[in-house]
Design an enzyme around this catalytic site. Structure first.
Site, mmCIF file in Angstrom:
data_model
loop_
_atom_site.group_PDB
_atom_site.id
_atom_site.type_symbol
_atom_site.label_atom_id
_atom_site.label_comp_id
_atom_site.label_asym_id
_atom_site.label_seq_id
_atom_site.Cartn_x
_atom_site.Cartn_y
_atom_site.Cartn_z
ATOM 1 C CG LEU A 127 -1.990 -1.066 1.330
ATOM 2 C CD1 LEU A 127 -2.644 -1.015 2.710
ATOM 3 C CD2 LEU A 127 -3.039 -0.837 0.243
ATOM 4 C CB ALA A 128 2.442 3.257 1.930
ATOM 5 C CB SER A 131 13.546 5.542 4.371
ATOM 6 O OG SER A 131 13.047 5.944 5.628
ATOM 7 C CB ILE A 132 12.574 2.400 8.201
ATOM 8 C CG1 ILE A 132 13.750 3.354 8.413
ATOM 9 C CG2 ILE A 132 12.580 1.302 9.251
ATOM 10 C CD1 ILE A 132 13.768 4.032 9.751
ATOM 11 C CB SER A 133 8.787 -0.385 7.419
ATOM 12 O OG SER A 133 8.093 0.823 7.689
ATOM 13 C CE LYS A 149 6.003 1.182 9.925
ATOM 14 N NZ LYS A 149 5.764 2.302 10.865
ATOM 15 C CG ASP A 284 6.210 11.320 12.537
ATOM 16 O OD1 ASP A 284 6.487 12.458 12.099
ATOM 17 O OD2 ASP A 284 6.402 10.284 11.893
#
Length: 552
Positions: A127-128, A131-133, A149, A284
């Site tokens: 889905l997306a 940079s990390i996952s 994730k 965040d």
């Protein structure tokens, strides 16, 4: 060798985007200048860009870890200039996805079972991707829709290599940049390393989501997706799938009939409640991580949906208290109190004059109070206060800086939803209510009741501890008396020694004077062949020397 090639590539990108201008006057800038002949000519388009935009474009070209570095750097408004900070906020953490089959393999290794036994359906197309996952849609065997994730393969080594390189660059900048003491490059890299380490543990992120959900489980204000712990590990996080509208999609919100004014006020109230009631806030909180529930039944009473729990903030009780008092002092335009609180909190050294701080606070706050209420930003006021306070050796904990950045984001989301949002009118009653409840007798009794088992456990030891403390005080006093007597004796010895030294110096001087007078044969009285003044000087000098010798 790999690190050397990586460093060369970074230098090449820096030159292409004219970032050598950020290092003017340093040894690094001179070395970069030597490499210019090997770099393609800089385009006019890049030269015309602002330094912040050039830095943002360079970080995007260097890859996902440097994008993350820029995003974290954007939160440190106390360390980076405003123009650079504003540009770094716009960094997009979007990269090419890795293979869906690789994601399946990571999930199977982490969960210890096949994807087919864990999920009724798993979509290999993400889905997306970040940079990390990256995130995949899936369905559990009980038909619940979830998102999974998954950490990128070998991401730990990539981050470790880039962090090592950043540490080397930070050390170089620290030794060569004239403003290194203000920039504090190694401190920035250490914070980046800590933040990335937290984001690499998805089980920890799941725990953050679980705690936040518990605080807001019965709330109509925000919804936190449920963590599916049976399908969660260090490299895999499975959450309830959510459907909503991104908070910055104003057109879709209006088309859905969402009350944006109610939503914007609710966002401010939720933030202050997270900080001062729960002491656990989402740090965040940009529009990509804040959605709005699209349920038609919630048009007049809209609800936020919160996503991504990798970065959460908490304050110490001391910082909580002083921050709340600072907000209230700002609300009441009490500049003296603002200055006193900065010193009392330990943010500024006690030797700084309160009057200077008061004048600085007044110069920051007064211009804001002349604006329309809808244009006043509490986050900007706090940021300017902290920026001015840096002249007085301001020291802030990273969590306070994180809160300042989050407040800026929350106000930005609120103003997007309602440009006329009066943050002061919304925030002040919430803050006053929370503070009244937090420092009320009832809350004090509740805290006492919470600690009662601990108090009762240690109660039997109290008489013994008091007796031990009293004995220590008596022994300490006796020891102090002995030390005092020794100090007095030493002082008397030093005084005697001082007198002997003075007598010896005076005696020696008078004997020298007697000898000189005897040799010069001056006019005046003589006793035989000896001048009287020479005789007097000699006798007094001899007595002084004898006194110094006899006392010793």
């Amino acid at each position: 060798m790999k690190a050397l090639f990586r460093a060369c590539r970074i230098g090449k990108v820096m030159l292409r985007y004219r970032l050598d201008t950020l290092l003017d006057g340093t040894a690094v800038e001179r070395w970069l200048r030597l490499a210019k002949p090997f770099v393609p000519r800089i385009s006019a388009e890049i030269v015309e860009q602002s330094r912040g935009r050039r830095l943002r474009l360079a970080l995007q070209e260097l890859g996902p870890i440097f994008v993350k570095f820029g995003q974290i750097l954007s939160t440190r408004r106390d360390l980076v200039p405003q123009d650079i900070g504003d540009e770094l906020v716009m960094l997009q953490d979007r990269v090419e996805p890795f293979e869906g089959q690789t994601a399946r393999s990571i999930i199977e290794t982490a969960l210890g079972k096949s994807v087919e036994s864990a999920f009724a359906h798993f979509d290999t197309v993400p889905l997306a991707s970040a940079s990390i996952s990256q995130v995949h849609a899936a369905t559990l065997h009980d038909r619940r829709a979830v998102v999974v994730k998954v950490l990128r393969p070998d991401i730990e080594h990539q981050i470790s290599d880039d962090i090592a390189l950043l540490k080397s660059l930070a050390t170089l900048v620290e030794h060569t940049h004239p403003n290194a003491d203000k920039i504090r490059p190694r401190e920035i890299v250490a914070e980046i390393e800590t933040t990335l380490a937290a984001e690499l543990d998805l089980q920890r992120e799941g725990a953050n989501a679980s705690v936040l959900r518990r605080f807001w489980e019965a709330s109509d204000d925000i919804y936190v997706p449920e963590v599916i712990w049976s399908h969660t590990a260090e490299r895999v996080l499975t959450l309830e799938r959510m459907y909503g509208i991104p908070s910055d999609d104003i057109a879709l919100l209006d088309a859905s009939g969402i009350d944006r004014k109610a939503l914007s006020s609710k966002g401010i109230r939720v933030f202050y409640t997270q900080v001062f009631r729960d002491n656990f806030f989402h740090a965040d909180a940009h529009s990509g991580n804040i959605w709005v529930d699209s349920d038609p039944a919630r048009k007049s009473n809209p609800r936020f949906i919160v996503l991504d729990f990798g970065i959460m903030g908490q304050l110490s009780q001391k910082d909580q208290y002083y921050l709340a008092e600072n907000f209230m002092a700002i609300f009441h335009k009490d500049y003296r109190r603002i200055a006193e609180l900065h010193v009392e909190a330990g943010w500024i050294p006690p030797h700084v004059r309160i009057e200077e701080l008061e004048a600085a606070a007044r110069s920051v706050c007064e211009p804001y109070f002349t604006r329309p209420l809808s244009q006043i930003s509490l986050a900007e006021v706090m940021m300017k206060l902290f920026h001015v306070a840096r002249r007085y050796q301001l020291t802030l904990q990273p969590q306070l800086i994180l809160l300042q950045k989050t407040l800026l984001n929350i106000e930005g989301v609120g103003r997007q939803l309602d440009p006329e949002l009066d943050i002061w009118v919304v925030a002040r009653p919430v803050l006053e209510r929370i503070l009244r409840a937090r420092y009320s007798p009832r809350h004090a009794l509740k805290e006492l009741n919470k600690r009662l088992p601990e108090i009762m456990t240690h109660a039997p030891d109290t008489p013994r501890l008091i007796h031990t403390w009293l004995v220590q005080q008596v022994e300490s006093r006796k020891q102090n008396d002995v030390y005092l007597q020794q100090i007095r004796a030493l002082a008397m010895t030093l005084q005697g020694l001082q007198r002997r030294v003075v007598n010896a110096i005076v005696g020696s001087g008078l004997l020298v004077a007697a000898a000189v007078l005897y040799g010069l044969h001056p006019d005046g009285l003589y006793l035989g062949t000896i001048p009287v003044w020479s005789l007097i000087s000699g006798c007094i000098g001899a007595l002084a020397l004898f006194s110094a010798w006899w006392r010793s």
